[in-house]
Design a protein around this motif. Structure first.
Motif, PDB file in Angstrom:
ATOM      1  N   PRO A  36       0.827  -1.205   0.000  1.00  0.00           N
ATOM      2  CA  PRO A  36       0.000   0.000   0.000  1.00  0.00           C
ATOM      3  C   PRO A  36       0.861   1.255   0.000  1.00  0.00           C
ATOM      4  O   PRO A  36       2.029   1.222   0.398  1.00  0.00           O
ATOM      5  CB  PRO A  36      -0.789  -0.120   1.303  1.00  0.00           C
ATOM      6  CG  PRO A  36       0.100  -0.920   2.203  1.00  0.00           C
ATOM      7  CD  PRO A  36       0.820  -1.893   1.302  1.00  0.00           C
ATOM      8  N   LEU A  37       0.289   2.335  -0.459  1.00  0.00           N
ATOM      9  CA  LEU A  37       0.947   3.620  -0.291  1.00  0.00           C
ATOM     10  C   LEU A  37       0.953   3.981   1.188  1.00  0.00           C
ATOM     11  O   LEU A  37      -0.040   3.810   1.885  1.00  0.00           O
ATOM     12  CB  LEU A  37       0.213   4.704  -1.075  1.00  0.00           C
ATOM     13  CG  LEU A  37       0.294   4.654  -2.592  1.00  0.00           C
ATOM     14  CD1 LEU A  37      -0.499   5.807  -3.199  1.00  0.00           C
ATOM     15  CD2 LEU A  37       1.738   4.687  -3.081  1.00  0.00           C
ATOM     16  N   GLU A  38       2.068   4.490   1.656  1.00  0.00           N
ATOM     17  CA  GLU A  38       2.203   4.908   3.052  1.00  0.00           C
ATOM     18  C   GLU A  38       2.056   6.425   3.124  1.00  0.00           C
ATOM     19  O   GLU A  38       2.899   7.169   2.612  1.00  0.00           O
ATOM     20  CB  GLU A  38       3.554   4.471   3.617  1.00  0.00           C
ATOM     21  CG  GLU A  38       3.758   2.966   3.664  1.00  0.00           C
ATOM     22  CD  GLU A  38       2.865   2.282   4.696  1.00  0.00           C
ATOM     23  OE1 GLU A  38       2.398   2.989   5.631  1.00  0.00           O
ATOM     24  OE2 GLU A  38       2.645   1.073   4.571  1.00  0.00           O
ATOM     25  N   ILE A  39       0.961   6.882   3.743  1.00  0.00           N
ATOM     26  CA  ILE A  39       0.688   8.306   3.835  1.00  0.00           C
ATOM     27  C   ILE A  39       0.738   8.756   5.284  1.00  0.00           C
ATOM     28  O   ILE A  39       0.100   8.160   6.157  1.00  0.00           O
ATOM     29  CB  ILE A  39      -0.679   8.645   3.221  1.00  0.00           C
ATOM     30  CG1 ILE A  39      -0.651   8.360   1.710  1.00  0.00           C
ATOM     31  CG2 ILE A  39      -1.048  10.105   3.477  1.00  0.00           C
ATOM     32  CD1 ILE A  39      -1.911   8.766   0.991  1.00  0.00           C
ATOM     33  N   LEU A  40       1.500   9.791   5.534  1.00  0.00           N
ATOM     34  CA  LEU A  40       1.603  10.400   6.856  1.00  0.00           C
ATOM     35  C   LEU A  40       0.668  11.608   6.892  1.00  0.00           C
ATOM     36  O   LEU A  40       0.754  12.493   6.034  1.00  0.00           O
ATOM     37  CB  LEU A  40       3.045  10.832   7.107  1.00  0.00           C
ATOM     38  CG  LEU A  40       3.382  11.424   8.475  1.00  0.00           C
ATOM     39  CD1 LEU A  40       3.198  10.397   9.581  1.00  0.00           C
ATOM     40  CD2 LEU A  40       4.822  11.957   8.479  1.00  0.00           C
ATOM     41  N   PHE A  41      -0.230  11.641   7.862  1.00  0.00           N
ATOM     42  CA  PHE A  41      -1.222  12.713   7.944  1.00  0.00           C
ATOM     43  C   PHE A  41      -1.015  13.500   9.228  1.00  0.00           C
ATOM     44  O   PHE A  41      -1.330  13.024  10.313  1.00  0.00           O
ATOM     45  CB  PHE A  41      -2.632  12.126   7.878  1.00  0.00           C
ATOM     46  CG  PHE A  41      -3.743  13.140   8.017  1.00  0.00           C
ATOM     47  CD1 PHE A  41      -3.552  14.464   7.687  1.00  0.00           C
ATOM     48  CD2 PHE A  41      -4.990  12.757   8.480  1.00  0.00           C
ATOM     49  CE1 PHE A  41      -4.564  15.404   7.810  1.00  0.00           C
ATOM     50  CE2 PHE A  41      -6.023  13.672   8.609  1.00  0.00           C
ATOM     51  CZ  PHE A  41      -5.803  15.003   8.281  1.00  0.00           C
ATOM     52  N   ALA A 103       3.776   9.799   0.917  1.00  0.00           N
ATOM     53  CA  ALA A 103       3.120  11.105   0.869  1.00  0.00           C
ATOM     54  C   ALA A 103       2.905  11.643   2.278  1.00  0.00           C
ATOM     55  O   ALA A 103       2.857  10.894   3.255  1.00  0.00           O
ATOM     56  CB  ALA A 103       1.783  11.002   0.134  1.00  0.00           C
ATOM     57  N   LEU A 104       2.768  12.953   2.339  1.00  0.00           N
ATOM     58  CA  LEU A 104       2.452  13.666   3.575  1.00  0.00           C
ATOM     59  C   LEU A 104       1.266  14.583   3.307  1.00  0.00           C
ATOM     60  O   LEU A 104       1.209  15.260   2.280  1.00  0.00           O
ATOM     61  CB  LEU A 104       3.654  14.504   4.034  1.00  0.00           C
ATOM     62  CG  LEU A 104       3.404  15.555   5.124  1.00  0.00           C
ATOM     63  CD1 LEU A 104       3.104  14.891   6.462  1.00  0.00           C
ATOM     64  CD2 LEU A 104       4.583  16.519   5.242  1.00  0.00           C
TER      65      LEU A 104
END
Length: 307
Positions: A36-41, A103-104
């Protein structure tokens, strides 16, 4: 359609399932042979659960499997979100600073009338901005988060407005060939709710930046750098139908002076209900960002290809 991967007990999970949006728990995701794409929010909003749900709803429209890590600041702890929620679902920068992400996302924050350097968590935020340069493929900054990033990366300061930019505004698609604008109409609508803004003239002074969408009333909405690694959204295409209404009646009930949100209620009459005109805009922008700026650009092996 591939889902966003969420903890079973996250409040947004139940909300999205009730809306027939496909989400997946971590156990099921680990059984699949897909990265999966790893997104930091980084969620800077005081009402974190509401903001989580809004952003996750848009990420869930993607065909790509996404894993979201929720980040909070250490220098300031939200007083409007239960500590149990933060302890269960959020991490801190110190805990993730040695990792890489595809992504962030940086949310807005209700601190726009303050000088950037006076914000309690400004130093921590700038460390995260520096971190993203080396460890994140593409970053998306929302409202005050966009203003903060434009200021830190390019020296573009926010400007106070004569009155609050509050409502649903028409925007022109300035670059139909941009991947981020794919599928958007020549003219589309998006919400704004802010007391400060950025000048398109200041943005034009920076060669690395391009304004992709502009409103005569609300100014630039979508700005990106030429490398596709930074996207700035000055408004809130992620807003729920009721978000501006809740804000409007909250202030009315508190005895505060506030204008009716522009072009939001049917016939501009709060008694007639809400006219939703921006839902597809939010879905399209986030889908395009995930697909063209993140998925098609990020390395498969994040640790091996760490920048």
């Amino acid at each position: 359609m591939c889902p966003v991967i969420l903890p079973k007990d996250l409040p947004a999970t139940a909300t999205l399932i009730n809306e027939n949006i496909f989400v997946m728990n971590h156990e099921r995701a680990q059984s699949q042979q897909i990265r999966p794409l790893e997104i930091l929010f980084l969620n800077l909003m005081p009402t974190k659960i509401v903001t989580e749900t809004q952003i996750l709803r848009l990420l869930s429209n993607s065909l790509i499997q996404i894993n979201v890590t929720f980040l909070q600041t250490s220098d300031y702890t939200s007083k409007h979100t239960p500590k149990s929620h933060l302890d269960t679902f959020y991490t801190t920068f110190e805990e993730i600073k040695d990792k890489s992400f595809d992504a962030l996302i940086v949310s807005g924050a209700p601190v726009e009338n303050m000088e950037f350097e006076d914000v309690q968590y400004w130093n921590e935020l700038t460390r995260i901005f520096d971190y993203a340069e080396a460890n994140v493929q593409s970053s998306l900054f929302i409202c005050w988060g966009a203003q903060a990033a434009l200021y830190y990366y390019y020296g573009i300061d926010k400007k106070p407005l004569e009155k609050k930019m509050f409502g649903i505004f028409e925007h022109e698609n300035l670059d139909k060939n941009s991947p981020l604008m794919r599928g958007l109409d020549d003219v589309f609508y998006a919400p704004h709710s802010r007391h400060t803004g950025n000048s398109i003239e200041d943005i034009k002074e920076v060669r690395d930046l391009e304004t992709l969408a502009y409103s005569k009333e609300a100014g630039p909405l979508l700005i990106t750098d030429k490398s596709k690694r930074k996207v700035f959204i000055t408004g809130h295409p992620e807003y729920d139908a009721e978000t501006l209404s809740l804000e409007y009646f909250r202030d009315i009930n508190a005895g505060l002076k506030i204008e009716t949100p522009f072009n939001y209620f049917v016939d501009d009459d709060p008694e007639k209900g809400i006219k939703v005109t921006w839902r597809s805009t939010g879905s399209m922008i986030y889908n395009n960002w995930i697909n063209y700026y993140v998925y098609q650009e990020t390395p498969y092996n994040l640790k091996r290809d760490k920048k």
